[in-house]
Design a protein around this motif. Sequence first.
Motif, PDB file in Angstrom:
ATOM      1  N   ILE A  22       8.427  35.971  24.603  1.00 20.45           N
ATOM      2  CA  ILE A  22       9.372  36.749  23.814  1.00 20.45           C
ATOM      3  C   ILE A  22       8.903  36.715  22.371  1.00 20.45           C
ATOM      4  CG2 ILE A  22      11.761  36.984  23.035  1.00 20.45           C
ATOM      5  CD1 ILE A  22      12.546  35.590  25.708  1.00 20.45           C
ATOM      6  N   ASN A  23       8.481  37.871  21.893  1.00 23.83           N
ATOM      7  CA  ASN A  23       7.998  37.989  20.521  1.00 23.83           C
ATOM      8  C   ASN A  23       6.981  36.904  20.163  1.00 23.83           C
ATOM      9  OD1 ASN A  23       9.559  40.295  20.118  1.00 23.83           O
ATOM     10  ND2 ASN A  23      11.334  39.091  19.513  1.00 23.83           N
ATOM     11  N   ASN A  24       5.971  36.796  21.024  1.00 23.96           N
ATOM     12  CA  ASN A  24       4.848  35.868  20.835  1.00 23.96           C
ATOM     13  C   ASN A  24       5.217  34.388  20.931  1.00 23.96           C
ATOM     14  OD1 ASN A  24       2.924  37.977  20.463  1.00 23.96           O
ATOM     15  ND2 ASN A  24       3.680  38.218  18.371  1.00 23.96           N
ATOM     16  N   LYS A  25       6.368  34.087  21.501  1.00 24.37           N
ATOM     17  CA  LYS A  25       6.753  32.704  21.762  1.00 24.37           C
ATOM     18  C   LYS A  25       6.871  32.540  23.268  1.00 24.37           C
ATOM     19  CE  LYS A  25       9.235  32.210  17.455  1.00 24.37           C
ATOM     20  NZ  LYS A  25      10.542  32.360  16.851  1.00 24.37           N
ATOM     21  N   GLU A  26       6.237  31.506  23.787  1.00 23.91           N
ATOM     22  CA  GLU A  26       6.227  31.286  25.229  1.00 23.91           C
ATOM     23  C   GLU A  26       7.258  30.221  25.606  1.00 23.91           C
ATOM     24  OE1 GLU A  26       2.995  30.820  28.821  1.00 23.91           O
ATOM     25  OE2 GLU A  26       2.379  30.333  26.786  1.00 23.91           O
ATOM     26  N   GLU A  77      23.995  45.063  23.831  1.00 24.15           N
ATOM     27  CA  GLU A  77      24.110  43.610  23.648  1.00 24.15           C
ATOM     28  C   GLU A  77      23.996  43.253  22.162  1.00 24.15           C
ATOM     29  OE1 GLU A  77      24.112  40.701  25.825  1.00 24.15           O
ATOM     30  OE2 GLU A  77      24.418  41.874  27.641  1.00 24.15           O
ATOM     31  N   TYR A  78      23.022  43.854  21.503  1.00 21.10           N
ATOM     32  CA  TYR A  78      22.821  43.584  20.086  1.00 21.10           C
ATOM     33  C   TYR A  78      24.032  44.049  19.270  1.00 21.10           C
ATOM     34  CZ  TYR A  78      20.902  43.617  15.400  1.00 21.10           C
ATOM     35  OH  TYR A  78      20.720  43.404  14.056  1.00 21.10           O
ATOM     36  N   MET A 120      22.552  34.221  18.530  1.00 22.89           N
ATOM     37  CA  MET A 120      21.399  34.959  19.032  1.00 22.89           C
ATOM     38  C   MET A 120      20.199  34.481  18.223  1.00 22.89           C
ATOM     39  SD  MET A 120      20.510  39.060  19.224  1.00 22.89           S
ATOM     40  CE  MET A 120      21.853  39.499  20.324  1.00 22.89           C
ATOM     41  N   ILE A 121      19.213  33.916  18.922  1.00 24.12           N
ATOM     42  CA  ILE A 121      18.033  33.353  18.273  1.00 24.12           C
ATOM     43  C   ILE A 121      16.958  34.415  18.084  1.00 24.12           C
ATOM     44  CG2 ILE A 121      16.243  31.569  18.453  1.00 24.12           C
ATOM     45  CD1 ILE A 121      19.132  30.451  18.182  1.00 24.12           C
ATOM     46  N   ASP A 122      16.794  35.263  19.096  1.00 23.95           N
ATOM     47  CA  ASP A 122      15.742  36.272  19.056  1.00 23.95           C
ATOM     48  C   ASP A 122      16.098  37.382  20.029  1.00 23.95           C
ATOM     49  OD1 ASP A 122      13.358  37.507  18.347  1.00 23.95           O
ATOM     50  OD2 ASP A 122      12.057  35.896  19.075  1.00 23.95           O
ATOM     51  N   ILE A 123      15.494  38.532  19.816  1.00 25.33           N
ATOM     52  CA  ILE A 123      15.696  39.654  20.733  1.00 25.33           C
ATOM     53  C   ILE A 123      14.383  40.430  20.832  1.00 25.33           C
ATOM     54  CG2 ILE A 123      16.618  41.173  18.927  1.00 25.33           C
ATOM     55  CD1 ILE A 123      18.566  42.284  21.157  1.00 25.33           C
ATOM     56  N   ARG A 139      14.940  41.442  26.431  1.00 25.25           N
ATOM     57  CA  ARG A 139      15.193  40.011  26.554  1.00 25.25           C
ATOM     58  C   ARG A 139      15.892  39.497  25.300  1.00 25.25           C
ATOM     59  NH1 ARG A 139       9.063  39.209  28.551  1.00 25.25           N
ATOM     60  NH2 ARG A 139       9.415  39.825  30.715  1.00 25.25           N
ATOM     61  N   ILE A 140      16.834  38.600  25.517  1.00 28.94           N
ATOM     62  CA  ILE A 140      17.576  37.980  24.420  1.00 28.94           C
ATOM     63  C   ILE A 140      17.438  36.472  24.555  1.00 28.94           C
ATOM     64  CG2 ILE A 140      19.869  37.612  23.419  1.00 28.94           C
ATOM     65  CD1 ILE A 140      20.632  40.361  24.611  1.00 28.94           C
ATOM     66  N   VAL A 141      17.218  35.802  23.432  1.00 30.01           N
ATOM     67  CA  VAL A 141      17.211  34.341  23.395  1.00 30.01           C
ATOM     68  C   VAL A 141      18.494  33.918  22.692  1.00 30.01           C
ATOM     69  CG1 VAL A 141      16.010  32.265  22.626  1.00 30.01           C
ATOM     70  CG2 VAL A 141      14.691  34.316  23.228  1.00 30.01           C
ATOM     71  N   LYS A 142      19.260  33.071  23.377  1.00 31.61           N
ATOM     72  CA  LYS A 142      20.532  32.589  22.845  1.00 31.61           C
ATOM     73  C   LYS A 142      20.493  31.076  22.685  1.00 31.61           C
ATOM     74  CE  LYS A 142      23.455  35.870  25.434  1.00 31.61           C
ATOM     75  NZ  LYS A 142      24.660  35.941  26.295  1.00 31.61           N
TER      76      LYS A 142
END
Length: 167
Positions: A6-10, A57-58, A74-77, A83-86
């Motif tokens: 997700i946005n270059n984070k695995e 969602e956003y 919300m940490i990232d989207i 995909r959403i990181v919560k």
Amino acid sequence: MDTILINNKEYKIIKLLGKGKGGYSYLAMLNNKLFVIKQIHHEPCSYYNFGNKIQSEYNDYQTLLNTNIRIPQMIDIDFDNERIVKEYIEGKTILELINEKETINQYVFQVKTMQELCKNKGINIDYYPSNFVVDKNNNIFYIDYECNKYDPKWDYDNWGKQYWEKK
């Protein structure tokens, strides 16, 4: 699926937490910290019409930030991969407590307070008990970001209560 990018984070996927009408939620880890990743799906849902799910969602998250109810951050989207990181709220859902025959009376005041805060902003949230997690301080968090225009037939008192009381 062992990892998800997700946005270059695995993120390392630990387990499936559940499936809702809009997506799958996974417990994941990055740098020894737990997160929830929601992967939007496009499976049919006979009782709900969706537009652009990830944008909804956003937008709903932004709306909920103005209600003063407890929600995970919300940490990232990732709009392209939906995909959403919560923030992960550790605890059991109200539904799990109901199924384990635990008393949930202490949480009813909190959900009714959420109902009033949302009503004052002209929205409803989804009061189904799997959408609420009890943290270690006995505070409930609304972990879904779904919200809709307020209609009394869909508030806690007229809709959600039946599921919290298992009727």
